[in-house]
Design a protein around this motif. Structure first.
Motif, mmCIF file in Angstrom:
data_model
loop_
_atom_site.group_PDB
_atom_site.id
_atom_site.type_symbol
_atom_site.label_atom_id
_atom_site.label_comp_id
_atom_site.label_asym_id
_atom_site.label_seq_id
_atom_site.Cartn_x
_atom_site.Cartn_y
_atom_site.Cartn_z
ATOM 1 N N HIS A 1 85.877 96.744 -36.759
ATOM 2 C CA HIS A 1 85.931 98.110 -36.246
ATOM 3 C C HIS A 1 84.555 98.760 -36.287
ATOM 4 O O HIS A 1 84.167 99.480 -35.369
ATOM 5 N N ALA A 2 83.798 98.490 -37.350
ATOM 6 C CA ALA A 2 82.449 99.042 -37.454
ATOM 7 C C ALA A 2 81.574 98.536 -36.312
ATOM 8 O O ALA A 2 80.764 99.295 -35.751
ATOM 9 N N VAL A 3 81.707 97.266 -35.944
ATOM 10 C CA VAL A 3 80.934 96.711 -34.833
ATOM 11 C C VAL A 3 81.301 97.417 -33.537
ATOM 12 O O VAL A 3 80.425 97.805 -32.751
ATOM 13 N N ARG A 4 82.592 97.599 -33.281
ATOM 14 C CA ARG A 4 83.018 98.285 -32.058
ATOM 15 C C ARG A 4 82.467 99.706 -32.012
ATOM 16 O O ARG A 4 81.998 100.175 -30.967
ATOM 17 N N LEU A 5 82.537 100.397 -33.141
ATOM 18 C CA LEU A 5 82.077 101.776 -33.188
ATOM 19 C C LEU A 5 80.568 101.854 -32.970
ATOM 20 O O LEU A 5 80.072 102.715 -32.245
ATOM 21 N N ALA A 6 79.814 100.953 -33.604
ATOM 22 C CA ALA A 6 78.363 100.941 -33.449
ATOM 23 C C ALA A 6 77.962 100.605 -32.020
ATOM 24 O O ALA A 6 77.035 101.210 -31.460
ATOM 25 N N GLU A 7 78.654 99.655 -31.425
ATOM 26 C CA GLU A 7 78.358 99.285 -30.041
ATOM 27 C C GLU A 7 78.533 100.490 -29.122
ATOM 28 O O GLU A 7 77.681 100.781 -28.265
ATOM 29 N N GLY A 8 79.626 101.222 -29.308
ATOM 30 C CA GLY A 8 79.881 102.385 -28.468
ATOM 31 C C GLY A 8 78.917 103.532 -28.703
ATOM 32 O O GLY A 8 78.614 104.297 -27.786
ATOM 33 N N ALA A 9 78.421 103.657 -29.932
ATOM 34 C CA ALA A 9 77.522 104.767 -30.265
ATOM 35 C C ALA A 9 76.065 104.449 -29.963
ATOM 36 O O ALA A 9 75.211 105.333 -30.065
ATOM 37 N N GLY A 10 75.769 103.191 -29.617
ATOM 38 C CA GLY A 10 74.393 102.821 -29.346
ATOM 39 C C GLY A 10 73.589 102.513 -30.593
ATOM 40 O O GLY A 10 72.355 102.559 -30.577
ATOM 41 N N LEU A 11 74.268 102.168 -31.683
ATOM 42 C CA LEU A 11 73.626 101.991 -32.980
ATOM 43 C C LEU A 11 73.444 100.506 -33.279
ATOM 44 O O LEU A 11 74.367 99.714 -33.104
ATOM 45 N N THR A 12 72.259 100.137 -33.730
ATOM 46 C CA THR A 12 71.965 98.747 -34.087
ATOM 47 C C THR A 12 72.612 98.396 -35.422
ATOM 48 O O THR A 12 72.495 99.144 -36.391
ATOM 49 N N LEU A 13 73.294 97.254 -35.469
ATOM 50 C CA LEU A 13 73.971 96.807 -36.680
ATOM 51 C C LEU A 13 73.435 95.423 -37.058
ATOM 52 O O LEU A 13 73.658 94.446 -36.339
#
Length: 271
Positions: free
Chosen positions: A233-245
């Motif tokens: 879920h964190a990956v999906r959220l980061a992808e949508g927000a434009g945040l590098t993980l």
């Protein structure tokens, strides 16, 4: 004042039998976040850097938009816990009152005072372009943070959050028994020093969970680096927000799960 570490006796069992030991153990201390006279959340936290915690929590949960939205902040210790008492600017106080009316009851820990499923899965702001990092900076970030963990050195039982700015290394770090508390303390420390979270990356000793992505995006940080795994879920959220993980950052390597474009082999570029 409550101490973040206590030495307590125990009985150690091993191959050669038992022996009495004394261990340095981290304290878990009730900390109430109180706004305009009403408690918003009670967290179990390490009893240190609590003014940073109160400011960072307020920013990362969207209660305020800037430090000056808090008109006054007082840390008051009682026999069974500590209150961080804050008085808000009028418009922020009214917005928080409206938010409370929509709540059905309190909850603890990671989602901090939020109890509806819609709020738990809330969208997060899009982050800006942010700086670029070299792969070497990302790979060494956790090691740099390891050198800034005195509470962990004593107890081996707490998390840390650090702020990495490209070309400058780790500028700040905070520790706590809770990973999200450590991040809130760091956010508060940066705000107190006038440092823009969007100019660097947050480095975590924990897994990367949803609330860490939410908090990072809320304050405009564009990258999260951790020694452990992200949740799906964190990956999906980061992808949508434009945040590098970036995860599993240890032993000179790391994995990238979202927005790899900010990490390369060349020189760093500050936003």
């Amino acid at each position: 004042m409550a101490k973040p570490v206590r030495s307590l006796p125990g009985l150690s069992w091993g191959a050669e039998g038992t022996r009495e030991v004394s261990r340095a153990l981290p304290e878990e201390w009730p900390v109430a976040l109180v706004y305009d006279g009403s408690t918003q959340a009670v967290m179990m936290a390490s009893p240190q850097d609590l003014a940073d915690f109160a400011l960072g929590f307020s920013l990362s949960e969207g209660i305020i938009g800037k430090p000056s939205d808090i008109k006054s902040l007082e840390v008051v210790e009682h026999g069974e816990g500590t209150e961080c008492r804050m008085w808000l600017a009028e418009d922020r106080g009214e917005a928080l009152t409206a938010r409370r009316r929509a709540m059905m009851g309190p909850v603890g820990c990671g989602l901090c005072g939020i109890d509806s499923l819609a709020e738990a899965a809330r969208s997060v702001p899009q982050v800006g372009p942010g700086p670029r990092f070299t792969s070497a900076e990302v790979a060494s970030a956790a090691e740099l943070l390891r050198d800034r963990q005195p509470l962990h050195d004593r107890t081996r039982a707490v998390h840390a959050a650090g702020f990495l700015r490209p070309g400058e290394g780790l500028l700040a770090a905070r520790e706590d028994v809770g990973r999200h508390n450590a991040l809130d303390k760091l956010i508060g420390a940066l705000a107190g020093q006038g440092i823009d979270p969007g100019a660097g990356a947050f480095v975590m000793t924990s897994r990367l969970s949803v609330e860490l992505v939410q908090k990072a995006a809320q304050v405009g940080c564009t990258a999260l680096i951790a020694v452990s795994a992200p949740t799906a879920h964190a990956v999906r959220l980061a992808e949508g927000a434009g945040l590098t993980l970036a995860a599993f950052a240890r032993a000179g390597g790391f994995d990238i799960y979202a927005h790899a474009e900010r990490i390369g082999e060349g020189e760093t570029h500050v936003a």
